[in-house]
Design a protein around this motif. Structure first.
Motif, PDB file in Angstrom:
ATOM      1  N   MET A 162       0.910  -1.082   0.054  1.00  0.00           N
ATOM      2  CA  MET A 162       0.094   0.007  -0.022  1.00  0.00           C
ATOM      3  C   MET A 162       0.856   1.228  -0.046  1.00  0.00           C
ATOM      4  O   MET A 162       1.984   1.377   0.682  1.00  0.00           O
ATOM      5  N   SER A 163       0.350   2.219  -1.009  1.00  0.00           N
ATOM      6  CA  SER A 163       1.150   3.531  -0.936  1.00  0.00           C
ATOM      7  C   SER A 163       0.701   4.120   0.235  1.00  0.00           C
ATOM      8  O   SER A 163      -0.411   4.325   0.689  1.00  0.00           O
ATOM      9  N   GLU A 164       1.524   4.988   1.000  1.00  0.00           N
ATOM     10  CA  GLU A 164       1.021   5.770   2.072  1.00  0.00           C
ATOM     11  C   GLU A 164       1.221   7.202   1.552  1.00  0.00           C
ATOM     12  O   GLU A 164       0.728   8.169   2.386  1.00  0.00           O
ATOM     13  N   ILE A 165       1.208   7.669   0.263  1.00  0.00           N
ATOM     14  CA  ILE A 165       1.272   9.127  -0.206  1.00  0.00           C
ATOM     15  C   ILE A 165       0.426   8.971  -1.124  1.00  0.00           C
ATOM     16  O   ILE A 165       0.625  10.109  -2.093  1.00  0.00           O
ATOM     17  N   GLY A 166      -0.434   8.276  -1.241  1.00  0.00           N
ATOM     18  CA  GLY A 166      -1.663   8.447  -2.195  1.00  0.00           C
ATOM     19  C   GLY A 166      -1.195   7.990  -3.794  1.00  0.00           C
ATOM     20  O   GLY A 166      -1.999   8.247  -4.667  1.00  0.00           O
ATOM     21  N   ASN A 169      -1.295   1.680  -5.492  1.00  0.00           N
ATOM     22  CA  ASN A 169      -0.638   0.351  -4.642  1.00  0.00           C
ATOM     23  C   ASN A 169       0.119  -0.591  -5.690  1.00  0.00           C
ATOM     24  O   ASN A 169      -0.299  -0.314  -7.020  1.00  0.00           O
ATOM     25  N   TRP A 388      -3.504  -6.214   1.980  1.00  0.00           N
ATOM     26  CA  TRP A 388      -3.025  -4.868   1.689  1.00  0.00           C
ATOM     27  C   TRP A 388      -2.322  -4.294   2.757  1.00  0.00           C
ATOM     28  O   TRP A 388      -2.635  -4.091   3.881  1.00  0.00           O
ATOM     29  N   PRO A 390       0.769  -1.623   4.424  1.00  0.00           N
ATOM     30  CA  PRO A 390       1.682  -0.494   4.377  1.00  0.00           C
ATOM     31  C   PRO A 390       3.224  -0.991   4.507  1.00  0.00           C
ATOM     32  O   PRO A 390       3.360  -2.016   5.347  1.00  0.00           O
ATOM     33  N   ARG A 392       5.391  -0.067   6.616  1.00  0.00           N
ATOM     34  CA  ARG A 392       5.768  -0.278   8.073  1.00  0.00           C
ATOM     35  C   ARG A 392       5.177  -1.537   8.738  1.00  0.00           C
ATOM     36  O   ARG A 392       5.663  -2.135   9.820  1.00  0.00           O
ATOM     37  N   GLU A 393       4.006  -2.132   8.082  1.00  0.00           N
ATOM     38  CA  GLU A 393       3.221  -3.149   8.759  1.00  0.00           C
ATOM     39  C   GLU A 393       4.305  -4.435   8.488  1.00  0.00           C
ATOM     40  O   GLU A 393       4.281  -5.366   9.127  1.00  0.00           O
TER      41      GLU A 393
END
Ligand SMILES: [Zn+2]
Length: 431
Positions: A162-166, A169, A388, A390, A392-393
């Motif tokens: 998952m992209s964290e900056i919009g 993916n 899905w 991110p 960090r997860e």
């Protein structure tokens, strides 16, 4: 936990769930070498039959987990606590959570009245985390019939980043893995009292060899699969890297600023070169005793298509000391799965449907899973679990506070069913 293993109760739990739902299943005993496991080791297998018009697809996971010790866990890592919508605990991602998605997928298929063309086979193995010799390798050798001549296999090693900056993916479908080329080093020397040791001790000799090894800079080599992977991800790269990703091997060779930036990331560098990492050193136990032997271990990973034995030979040449024994500890050859298959296309169609605008990328990873055992038997194995996450997860994998959201487990089952249906529909239409 592996070591020692003890996977049998979890294998039984899966089998019990299948049995309760009337799904054909089996517990398969697997060896516990040296009796290391107290409660025993086993694999779980189940099958939802298809019409038999096509060969089966296997959903593979593993039952064992790495230890969860030390500081930092907010909850008992073996309680399976559900906190704030997340299942927290060792294995939530790697890979008990994968087994749960596969279990629920088969249970949903079993309730249908119209079968797919392919059998869908559930397989959860012991011993993956320590190399799979007593798990996947054993099962392929002694119970190959349980795979029913499977054509495809899906397992861990890829998923939806998952992209964290919009940004879009990335659906990463792993088609190749680097291969382990682990080594043991050993030196001997004259032991005795440390107050009056002569020259030629085992420890200085090993240290000299390791110092030479630590200086090795392996050459950069971009295999076609890695070239393609970065090219396809180029639109998502930072603006200054976009051109470099477009033509990776040329950019690494010709643009030094890009090359320095690219190779400064251990994760990226590992995809374009063989790695050599010193991890274990053993010698002596008392300050005043010269040990007669010193040992070390090295974790090397070689690119797909390279030979570990040839790589070890190159290490021997660098060490340049016949008194230092260097032997392989774990090595196998890595094979690439083709990306131009109906299964890959089905995953891409589901990505477009569930995650519009996402990128579906055939990936190469620096680590390894049990996939290689199945690729060796001609099965097209992809590392792909639809969840899905991110970035960090994903750090919870082999780390602390490993967790997965309940919503992700639900979406994973839905996505897996869609992938199987897409594959089935497209293949039935092609008949
Ligand atoms: Zn795993």
């Amino acid at each position: 936990m592996n070591p020692p293993g003890d996977e049998r109760p979890l294998a039984q739990l899966f089998v019990d769930e299948f049995t309760r739902a009337g799904v054909e299943s089996r517990l398969i005993e697997t060896p516990s070498p040296g009796g290391a496991s107290r409660v025993g080791r086993a694999a779980a297998w189940a099958r939802v039959p298809g019409t038999g018009a096509r060969a089966p697809i296997v959903l593979l996971s593993h039952l064992d987990v790495v230890p969860a010790e030390g500081e930092g866990w907010a909850f008992d890592p073996f309680s399976g606590a559900v906190v704030g919508g997340y299942v927290v605990g060792r294995g939530a991602l790697d890979a008990k959570g994968v087994g749960v998605v596969h279990l629920l997928t088969l249970l949903a298929l079993a309730e249908r009245t119209t079968p797919l063309e392919r059998d869908v086979i559930f397989l959860a193995t012991p011993d993956e985390e320590t190399g799979g010799q007593h798990g996947a390798a054993y099962l392929l050798e002694h119970h190959r019939d349980l795979l029913g001549g499977a054509e495809y296999l899906l397992t861990e090693g890829g998923g939806i980043l998952m992209s964290e900056i919009g940004a879009p993916n990335i659906w990463g479908v792993t088609i190749a893995e680097k291969a382990p080329c682990w080594m043991r080093l050993r030196t001997e020397g004259v032991g005795g009292h440390a107050s009056s040791a002569g020259p030629g001790g085992a420890v200085p000799r090993l240290v000299r060899a390791l110092a030479r090894i630590a200086e090795i800079e392996t050459p950069v080599r971009v295999i076609p699969e890695v070239e393609r992977m970065f090219r396809e991800m180029a639109p998502l790269a930072a603006p200054e890297d976009r051109g470099g990703f477009q033509a990776l091997s040329r950019s690494l060779a010709e643009e030094s600023a890009f090359r320095d930036r690219f190779l400064s990331s251990g994760r990226r560098a590992a995809l374009v070169r063989n790695t050599v990492t010193l991890t274990v050193i053993h010698a002596g136990s008392s300050t005043n005793v010269v040990p007669p032997e010193a040992r070390a271990e090295i974790d090397s990973r070689v690119l797909p298509g390279e030979s570990c034995l040839a790589f070890i030979e190159s290490i021997r040449q660098v060490v340049d000391d016949p008194e230092v024994e260097i032997e392989p500890k774990l090595a196998f050859e890595s094979r690439t799965a083709p990306a131009d298959t109906p299964l890959f296309a089905a995953i891409a169609r589901v990505a477009a449907e569930l995650d519009p605008g996402s990128f579906v990328v055939p990936r190469v990873i620096a680590g390894f899973t049990d996939s290689h055992y199945f690729r060796d038997h001609g099965i097209i194995a992809y590392g792909f679990v639809p969840r899905w996450l991110p970035a960090r997860e994903t750090r919870g994998i082999h780390g602390v506070n490993e967790r997965i959201s309940v919503a992700n487990l639900d979406r994973g089952v839905d996505a897996m069913l869609r992938i199987l249906d897409e594959l089935d529909t497209a293949e039935a239409a092609a008949r």
